[in-house]
Design an enzyme around this catalytic site. Structure first.
Site, mmCIF file in Angstrom:
data_model
loop_
_atom_site.group_PDB
_atom_site.id
_atom_site.type_symbol
_atom_site.label_atom_id
_atom_site.label_comp_id
_atom_site.label_asym_id
_atom_site.label_seq_id
_atom_site.Cartn_x
_atom_site.Cartn_y
_atom_site.Cartn_z
ATOM 1 N N LEU A 51 9.534 35.347 -2.078
ATOM 2 C CA LEU A 51 8.784 36.209 -3.229
ATOM 3 C C LEU A 51 7.278 36.290 -2.783
ATOM 4 O O LEU A 51 6.666 35.127 -2.662
ATOM 5 C CB LEU A 51 8.990 35.141 -4.463
ATOM 6 C CG LEU A 51 8.567 35.621 -5.587
ATOM 7 C CD1 LEU A 51 9.465 36.578 -6.124
ATOM 8 C CD2 LEU A 51 8.545 34.211 -6.623
ATOM 9 N N HIS A 52 6.913 37.513 -2.774
ATOM 10 C CA HIS A 52 5.453 37.753 -2.314
ATOM 11 C C HIS A 52 4.802 38.904 -3.125
ATOM 12 O O HIS A 52 3.573 39.166 -2.938
ATOM 13 C CB HIS A 52 5.170 37.683 -0.851
ATOM 14 C CG HIS A 52 5.687 38.906 -0.203
ATOM 15 N ND1 HIS A 52 6.952 39.017 0.053
ATOM 16 C CD2 HIS A 52 5.073 40.078 -0.004
ATOM 17 C CE1 HIS A 52 7.247 40.220 0.492
ATOM 18 N NE2 HIS A 52 5.988 40.918 0.617
#
Ligand code: UD1
Ligand code: UDP
Length: 362
Positions: free
Chosen positions: A206-207
């Protein structure tokens, strides 16, 4: 006479996805050099991939580094222009949708150097994503558009791009997975190190800016991941991008049931993906890799520019609401992983190189 080719890369996914093209260029003794924009510079987002994939070192690194979109894009534009003026390549190849990709394509096209876009024709139709702007503008700067699928080609045709500029090649990520999975399985002991067993953990990445720069949205996703860990009683491994770690700290967020680790090398990541019960992600490349490896995927976004993964039944869009994330995991775990990989046969790199150097028959 050999045509001089400039390969421009700047971030982790560009390295993994351009590696098969570089390999094909080396096999043919082509005249090429690598220009690194320096958008990614931490060893675990950059150097480790060059080492592991045995890539030749970049001839230039313009060290653009981090900053606002305008600052970063502008530094890359100026730095790339200088190198291209010095080298005068026939063509510049870029891959994907980052600021490095768009800035490099723009610098090249203004110098009347041909641009080849690897992974052309992807659209999320979400203009709030910086990547959507980058990929659309890059396509419209390009002379060679390497679409991974027929769907991507249709999108380009729909935007008025002439058919003769477009080739459907497959996605080079298939080449990268096929070329490296066996080595990853032999060389990586990451599951042992993390004390997890095959099929007995979830893997998360998740970025993306729209998720982690929004405190409420990031918190809601972390809550969803916590619920998944608690409900299924399995570890959730999250190799966390430095940008997300920074935001987590700034927003004082916690993932109570999450195992946070540093970003891992490519072999370790392939190993983790291949053995995960299910992958949860907002990454483009990870949606594709999970689909190729036949591991179910829950995408932590409201849209995707990889709709093929959803159509074949490998992926589902969960968005950011915690209960929806839990529900999507439950749904995907109830399905058979019997889909076909829609991204090609693992020869995209060879095809791309043949097209630019002349004649591919395969
Ligand atoms: C970029 C791409 C994104 C891609 C991702 C791949 C854009 C707009 N975004 O996002 O599409 O999915 O790369 O991972 O091009 N940082 C480090 N070390 C580094 C690089 C960055 O610690 O080597 C940190 C810095 O705090 C920096 C932040 O990460 O400010 C964001 O970096 P940036 O290059 O702006 O975007 P990514 O989030 O990496
Ligand atoms: N990846 C990796 N280690 C990690 C996370 C991802 O090697 O800890 C690899 C992954 O296998 C894929 C690429 O990085 O090939 C995807 O990059 P990322 O998710 O950063 O970018 P995106 O695809 O979203 O642009």
């Amino acid at each position: 006479m050999l045509l001089k080719i400039a390969i421009i890369i700047g971030t982790r996914p560009e390295i993994t996805k351009m590696a098969p093209v570089i390999r094909a260029l080396e096999t043919r003794n082509a005249d090429f050099f690598i220009l690194h924009t320096g958008q990614h510079y931490s060893y675990n987002l950059d150097g480790v991939f060059f080492e592991q994939l045995k890539l030749p070192p970049a001839k230039y690194n313009i060290e653009a580094g981090s900053g606002s979109h305008a600052e970063q894009t502008a530094r890359i534009l100026v730095g790339v222009e200088k190198v291209l003026q010095e080298e005068s390549p026939y063509i510049v190849l870029v891959e994907g949708d980052t600021n490095s990709v768009f800035a490099s394509a723009l610098a090249a096209v203004k110098l009347r150097i041909k641009v080849g876009h690897v992974e052309a024709g992807l659209r999320s139709y979400d203009r709030s994503m910086p990547e959507e702007i980058n990929r659309a503008l890059t396509d419209h700067c390009s002379d060679y558009l390497f679409a991974p699928t027929e769907k991507a080609k249709a999108i380009l045709l729909g935007e008025g791009i002439p058919e003769e500029k477009i080739s459907v090649t497959g996605n080079t990520i298939v080449d990268a997975v096929y070329q490296n999975l066996k080595i990853a399985q032999e060389q990586s002991d990451t599951l042992d190190n993390l004390r997890v067993a095959p099929g007995e953990y979830f893997l998360v990445t998740l970025h993306r800016q729209e998720n982690v720069d929004n405190q409420a949205r990031f918190a809601s996703i972390l809550e969803g991941l916590d619920k998944v860990a608690a409900k299924f009683g399995l570890p959730v491994i999250y190799p966390i991008h430095p940008h997300s770690r920074k935001r987590m700290k700034e927003f004082n967020l916690k993932g109570f049931n999450l195992t946070l680790i540093e970003p891992v090398d490519f072999f370790s990541f392939l190993q983790l993906e291949n053995n995960a019960r299910l992958v949860l992600t907002d990454s483009g490349g990870v949606q594709e890799e999970a689909c190729i490896l036949k591991v179910p995927c829950v995408t932590l976004r409201d849209n995707t520019e990889r709709p093929e993964t959803i159509e074949v039944g490998a992926n589902i869009l969960a968005g950011a609401l915690s209960d929806k994330i839990l529900e999507c995991v439950r749904l995907m775990l109830g399905k058979e992983s019997d889909w076909q990989n829609p991204f090609g046969d693992g020869k995209a790199g060879e095809r791309i190189v043949s097209i630019i150097t002349g004649g591919f028959n395969g």
